[in-house]
Every structure is written in C-alpha cells, then in structure tokens.
Design a protein around this motif. Structure first.
Motif, PDB file in Angstrom:
ATOM      1  N   TYR A  58      38.482  93.910   2.867  1.00 45.16           N
ATOM      2  CA  TYR A  58      38.125  95.320   2.999  1.00 45.16           C
ATOM      3  C   TYR A  58      37.473  95.629   4.351  1.00 45.16           C
ATOM      4  O   TYR A  58      37.883  96.543   5.033  1.00 45.16           O
ATOM      5  CB  TYR A  58      37.205  95.794   1.867  1.00 45.16           C
ATOM      6  CG  TYR A  58      36.937  97.281   1.974  1.00 45.16           C
ATOM      7  CD1 TYR A  58      37.920  98.201   1.609  1.00 45.16           C
ATOM      8  CD2 TYR A  58      35.747  97.779   2.514  1.00 45.16           C
ATOM      9  CE1 TYR A  58      37.728  99.565   1.776  1.00 45.16           C
ATOM     10  CE2 TYR A  58      35.546  99.142   2.681  1.00 45.16           C
ATOM     11  CZ  TYR A  58      36.545 100.029   2.309  1.00 45.16           C
ATOM     12  OH  TYR A  58      36.352 101.374   2.485  1.00 45.16           O
ATOM     13  N   CYS A  59      36.457  94.839   4.721  1.00 43.32           N
ATOM     14  CA  CYS A  59      35.707  95.191   5.944  1.00 43.32           C
ATOM     15  C   CYS A  59      36.151  94.366   7.152  1.00 43.32           C
ATOM     16  O   CYS A  59      36.035  94.799   8.279  1.00 43.32           O
ATOM     17  CB  CYS A  59      34.211  95.009   5.723  1.00 43.32           C
ATOM     18  SG  CYS A  59      33.679  93.282   5.656  1.00 43.32           S
ATOM     19  N   ALA A  60      36.639  93.167   6.897  1.00 40.05           N
ATOM     20  CA  ALA A  60      37.093  92.244   7.939  1.00 40.05           C
ATOM     21  C   ALA A  60      36.009  91.821   8.929  1.00 40.05           C
ATOM     22  O   ALA A  60      36.313  91.275   9.985  1.00 40.05           O
ATOM     23  CB  ALA A  60      38.313  92.794   8.688  1.00 40.05           C
ATOM     24  N   CYS A  64      31.418  92.452   3.124  1.00 40.77           N
ATOM     25  CA  CYS A  64      31.627  92.978   1.775  1.00 40.77           C
ATOM     26  C   CYS A  64      32.022  91.956   0.706  1.00 40.77           C
ATOM     27  O   CYS A  64      32.024  92.279  -0.468  1.00 40.77           O
ATOM     28  CB  CYS A  64      32.688  94.062   1.816  1.00 40.77           C
ATOM     29  SG  CYS A  64      34.362  93.412   1.986  1.00 40.77           S
ATOM     30  N   SER A  65      32.393  90.747   1.085  1.00 39.89           N
ATOM     31  CA  SER A  65      32.757  89.692   0.121  1.00 39.89           C
ATOM     32  C   SER A  65      34.030  89.970  -0.673  1.00 39.89           C
ATOM     33  O   SER A  65      34.207  89.437  -1.755  1.00 39.89           O
ATOM     34  CB  SER A  65      31.616  89.410  -0.858  1.00 39.89           C
ATOM     35  OG  SER A  65      30.475  89.053  -0.145  1.00 39.89           O
ATOM     36  N   CYS A  67      37.009  89.162   0.340  1.00 36.11           N
ATOM     37  CA  CYS A  67      38.103  88.312   0.836  1.00 36.11           C
ATOM     38  C   CYS A  67      37.941  86.840   0.483  1.00 36.11           C
ATOM     39  O   CYS A  67      38.460  85.979   1.172  1.00 36.11           O
ATOM     40  CB  CYS A  67      38.184  88.459   2.343  1.00 36.11           C
ATOM     41  SG  CYS A  67      36.677  87.890   3.154  1.00 36.11           S
ATOM     42  N   CYS A  80      37.885  86.433   6.153  1.00 36.22           N
ATOM     43  CA  CYS A  80      38.022  87.421   7.238  1.00 36.22           C
ATOM     44  C   CYS A  80      37.255  86.996   8.477  1.00 36.22           C
ATOM     45  O   CYS A  80      37.482  87.524   9.558  1.00 36.22           O
ATOM     46  CB  CYS A  80      37.561  88.801   6.786  1.00 36.22           C
ATOM     47  SG  CYS A  80      35.775  88.962   6.615  1.00 36.22           S
TER      48      CYS A  80
HETATM   49  S1  FES Z   1      36.601  91.485   4.039  1.00 36.92           S
HETATM   50 FE1  FES Z   1      34.552  92.010   3.825  1.00 36.92          FE
HETATM   51  S2  FES Z   1      33.613  90.057   3.857  1.00 36.92           S
HETATM   52 FE2  FES Z   1      35.654  89.600   4.314  1.00 36.92          FE
END
Ligand code: FES
Ligand SMILES: Cc1cc2nc3c(=O)[nH]c(=O)nc-3n(C[C@H](O)[C@H](O)[C@H](O)COP(=O)(O)OP(=O)(O)OC[C@H]3O[C@@H](n4cnc5c(N)ncnc54)[C@H](O)[C@@H]3O)c2cc1C
Lengths: 100, 369
Positions: A58-60, A64-65, A67, A80
C-alpha cells in the motif's frame, strides 16, 4: 511492466539477479526491493490475510505493514523496503505467519 | 551505549537541513535513517519545485535531495546511520535503534524528530484489494524503480499530490482514466489541473469511490456523485475498468515516537492529525526535544527544509553552542517560513499553526505585554 522510455528519468538498473517466488525462478535487478521486482514480474498478491483476503503493498515505504511475505523462511518481512538479493526464497504469506 | 550530542531521526529534507545547520554550529550529530538512502520523499519527486529561490524552486525535488546529501557528507562531525530504524524514544532519553538486524542504544543530549508523514487511506468496500495503492507508493514504484503500477488508473484525490502523480503516470506511459475528488473544488494548483485536463483526463469533483471490484486484484472501480450535503446520489454510479486505484487523500504525521516520549500532542486537522505543540523555534513541550518537517504538520519540502535549519539552530543553542549570528539566522528562517505560508495558499497552515504553537505568553501567563 518496466518503464523503458521516460521523458525525464533515466533508470540505471543494476545487474540481473534471480530469486524464487513460490518455488519458481524470477528475475529482478540489484538495487530494487523485492516488491518492485515482483510487481515488474506481474505479481500483485503478496499475502493472504487471516480471513483469506488477498493483500498487496500500500505505502511502499515501510509504514503500513500491508506487504508482509515469507523471505528465506522468515515471516512478516516488509518486502516493499527489503532489498532483493541473489537466490532469495520468497513465498506468499498466509495469515499471521509462523514465528520461530 | 553510545553517547551523542544531537540525534536527528529521519533523513528527509527536514532531517538533512537540521543536521547541516547543527553541524555548521559545531555540534556532533548522529543522523539515523530507516531507508538505505537519504533524501526522504524527495527521491521520488521528479517535478520541478515551487517555492522561492532560497528553497531551490524550479530545481527537481530529486536533485535538491542530492544537493543536501552531498552537503551533509562534507561535515566530519555528522555520522550517518542508514538502514537504521529508530524503534523507541524513552522518557529517560535513551533511544533504541535497529540497524541491519543489530540493536543499538544511544544516549543523546538533544533530539530532533523529522520522521515525516504517512499516507492516509479511504474507507470503501474492498479497499484492501491489491491494486489499490497509495499515490506515494505508485510514485516510488515508477520514479525510483522504473516499474509501472498497471495499465489504467483511477486517481482518488485532486490535491497537488494527486495531480502531480497523475501527470507522472502519463509520463511513464500509463493511462489515467479519471481523477475524482469528493470536494466541490480542486485542492491542487489550477496550473497543474489545467495541464492534466488538456491531456484529456477528466477531473470529477463531487465524486467518490463506491466500491472496488475484483477477486485477487483490482479489476474495476465504481464511482458515484455526491450532493450538496456530501451524500452519494443513487443512480449516479459509473463503472471504470481500471487495474490500479491510487489513493491520494492526504498525509498524516508519523508521530509514534513523539507519543512515546510523552510530548504534548494536539489534534489539528489543518496539519494532518495529531501534532506536537511547539514553540516558534520548534522545541516541543519537552526540553531539548525538537521537531521539523511533515511530522510537525503536513506541509511541503520547502518549509520542511527551513524548519530543519531552524530546529538545528535551536538544538545548537540548547546544547550551549554560541553562534555569533544566531539572532539574524533565526530571523531569516522565520521570515522564510512566513513567506512560504503567506497568501491564500498558506491560510490552512496558518490556522493550523495557530493551534499548535505554544507562545511564550501562554507558557508564562501574566508575563509579557
Ligand atoms: S507497503 Fe506499507 S509497509 Fe510495505
Ligand atoms: C507526490 C508529492 C509531491 C510533492 N511535491 C512537492 C513540491 O513540489 N514542493 C514541495 O515543497 N513539497 C512537495 N511535496 C512534499 C514534500 O515531499 C514533503 O513535505 C517533504 O518531503 C517532508 O520532508 P520531511 O523531511 O519532513 O519528511 P520525509 O521526506 O518524509 O522524510 C522523513 C524520513 O524519515 C525517515 N524515518 C521515518 N521514521 C523513521 C524511524 N523511526 N527511524 C529512522 N528514520 C525514519 C523516513 O524513512 C524518511 O526518509 C510533495 C510530496 C509528494 C508525496
């Protein structure tokens, strides 16, 4: 899914690296993250939640955890931001993952 | 335990400028950055910056980052730790850091927190499907790694980030089907919006996402129109065949460390959520703990850089370093911030800051004029 011609940017890709994704051989480049290499290879689903819902990034940027994957046997790796390395064994994570 | 004079947490524009300004004053600085590289959000910003010349306007964000990194590396009194995530900031001022799997404890005399912000998400059915990504994530994927997020994108949010990322998606050869925004107005600069409209992308205000559709990943999105009371209008649904939805509905400060150490926090919607109260020189409610950049209130790289320089100066004074021109420098930084926040564009920020600032008078009632 890789960008080849870009009006402003030039991508100097590192050397080719191979790794496995659920046992299959996939190629990526040195200097990229596991998530970037998988996405370039067409993989969007990184894990399944406890309720079996598919999850992607989501955030890359590691905030956000969303992935989490299993990397070299270790669960809950944020792919990510995890740099890709030669020979890595990357697997789709199911649920919370095993903590050894 | 490692003893340091000043610990700067985060190596984005705010942290880099903080480290430079304190190092210039003679302070020994340790800079810890979670990523493998320095530069924070600047590394993915390929567009030319707005702002004034002092903050490098019309230079591409990514190049501003390189400039600052080079400067930081010139100082012998700055130690940079990369791949180093600050995990904890405790009341006794012990800081714990994880670097490459090792656990390190640091005992700094002063700390500047510049951890930036993280993207907000939006609630609608199936918002967890792969293919629904933060706009910043898509920007990282494209501009840092040269990978396309997909083929057809719905952008949600017409603020500056939504508009800029839409433009960058088209540069990368990806179709943008539409940009939707729940508000009746476009939040971003109109120059950007007109450029995008000229390229044939509709910007639909008063529209939002009804649901995402897909089994393993996003296959389509349904949008609908909102009435004057922001309620969806049944029958106005439109289905768009997109494989990516980009969420760009704002950022919120990454303030966990501030909560942990016990800084006084205040909810200020204009600044993106909970922010630390601070003096005009950027000290939080705790002595020797300073903030700068997006973590203090979501704004821009230009102001993050100036705030970083100011916080670096404040920390140096706190640590007892005497700087001849400190008053002039302070005045200059404060003036630059005022300029950046002037006019109608800065109104929201000014309102927000008014709620987060602890003025000398408020801190010492009865004193002052
Ligand atoms: S996509 Fe958000 S922590 Fe990896
Ligand atoms: C698409 C987009 C376009 C933009 N365009 C412009 C523009 O044209 N002009 C402009 O002025 N601004 C622009 N901005 C805004 C600008 O990028 C940000 O305001 C700015 O980067 C904030 O700087 P910062 O140093 O506060 O935070 P960041 O740049 O987010 O840096 C924070 C750093 O802290 C690190 N970090 C976080 N937590 C930890 C931890 N626990 N331990 C160690 N390190 C940590 C992060 O990895 C990161 O490197 C744009 C932003 C986006 C997303």
């Amino acid at each position: 899914m890789r960008i080849e011609d870009h009006p402003v940017l030039e991508f100097k890709r590192g050397k080719k690296i191979s790794f496995t994704y659920n046992g299959e051989k996939v190629e990526g480049y040195e200097g990229e993250t596991i998530a970037a290499a998988l996405h370039a290879a067409g993989v969007q689903v990184l894990s399944y939640s406890d309720r079996h819902r598919p999850r992607g990034f989501y955030c890359a940027i590691g905030n956000c955890s969303s992935c989490f994957m299993e990397v070299n046997g270790e669960s809950n790796v944020k792919v990510c931001i995890e740099p890709l390395q030669e020979g890595m064994d990357v697997k789709t994570q199911k649920g919370k993952g095993e903590i050894v | 335990m490692k003893n340091v004079e000043l610990l700067v947490i985060g190596g984005g524009p705010a942290g880099l400028c903080a480290a430079i300004s304190a190092a210039e004053a003679g302070v020994d600085v340790l800079l810890a950055e979670r990523d493998e590289w320095l530069g924070g959000q600047l590394v993915k910003q390929t567009h030319m910056f707005f702002g004034s010349e002092k903050q490098h306007a019309s230079v591409r964000g990514v190049d501003i980052g390189k400039l600052l990194v080079k400067k930081v590396e010139e100082y012998k009194n700055v130690e940079v730790m990369k791949n180093a995530t600050v995990l904890g900031l405790y009341e006794d001022r012990v800081v714990t850091i994880q670097q490459d799997g090792n656990y390190v404890k640091v005992n700094p005399k002063s700390v500047i927190i510049t951890t930036g912000a993280s993207e907000k998400t939006l609630v609608f059915p199936n918002n967890d499907l792969p293919g629904v990504y933060g706009a910043g994530a898509v920007q990282t994927l494209m501009n840092v790694y040269g990978v396309k997020p997909g083929n057809k994108v719905l952008m949600v949010g017409a603020g500056n980030i939504g508009l800029i990322v839409s433009y960058q998606l088209m540069q990368a050869g990806v179709d943008v089907e539409a940009i939707v925004d729940a508000s009746p107005n476009i939040g971003g600069y109109l120059v950007h919006a007109s450029k995008i409209r000229r390229m044939g992308v509709p910007i639909l205000t008063r529209h939002t996402v009804k649901e995402a559709i897909g089994k393993e990943a996003l296959e389509a999105a349904v949008i609908w129109e909102l009435d004057d009371k922001w309620q969806p209008i049944p029958g106005s649904e439109q289905k768009l065949d997109v494989d990516v939805m980009c969420i760009s509905v704002g950022l919120t400060p990454l303030s966990e460390l501030l909560w942990q150490i016990g800084c006084k926090m205040e909810f200020v919607g204009e600044l993106g959520g909970f922010v630390p109260t601070r003096s005009d020189k950027l000290q939080t409610s705790l002595d020797g703990i300073f903030v700068a950049g997006d973590v203090a209130g979501v704004e821009e790289a230009s102001s993050a850089m100036v705030e970083g320089s100011l916080a670096g100066l404040s920390a140096s004074s706190y640590l007892g370093y005497k700087i001849d021109v400190v008053k002039e420098l302070e005045r200059d930084y404060l003036n630059q911030l005022n300029d950046l926040r002037s006019g109608p564009v800065g109104e929201k920020i000014r309102q927000g800051l008014a709620k987060a600032l602890i003025s000398e008078q408020a801190a010492n009632p009865g004193q002052g004029s």
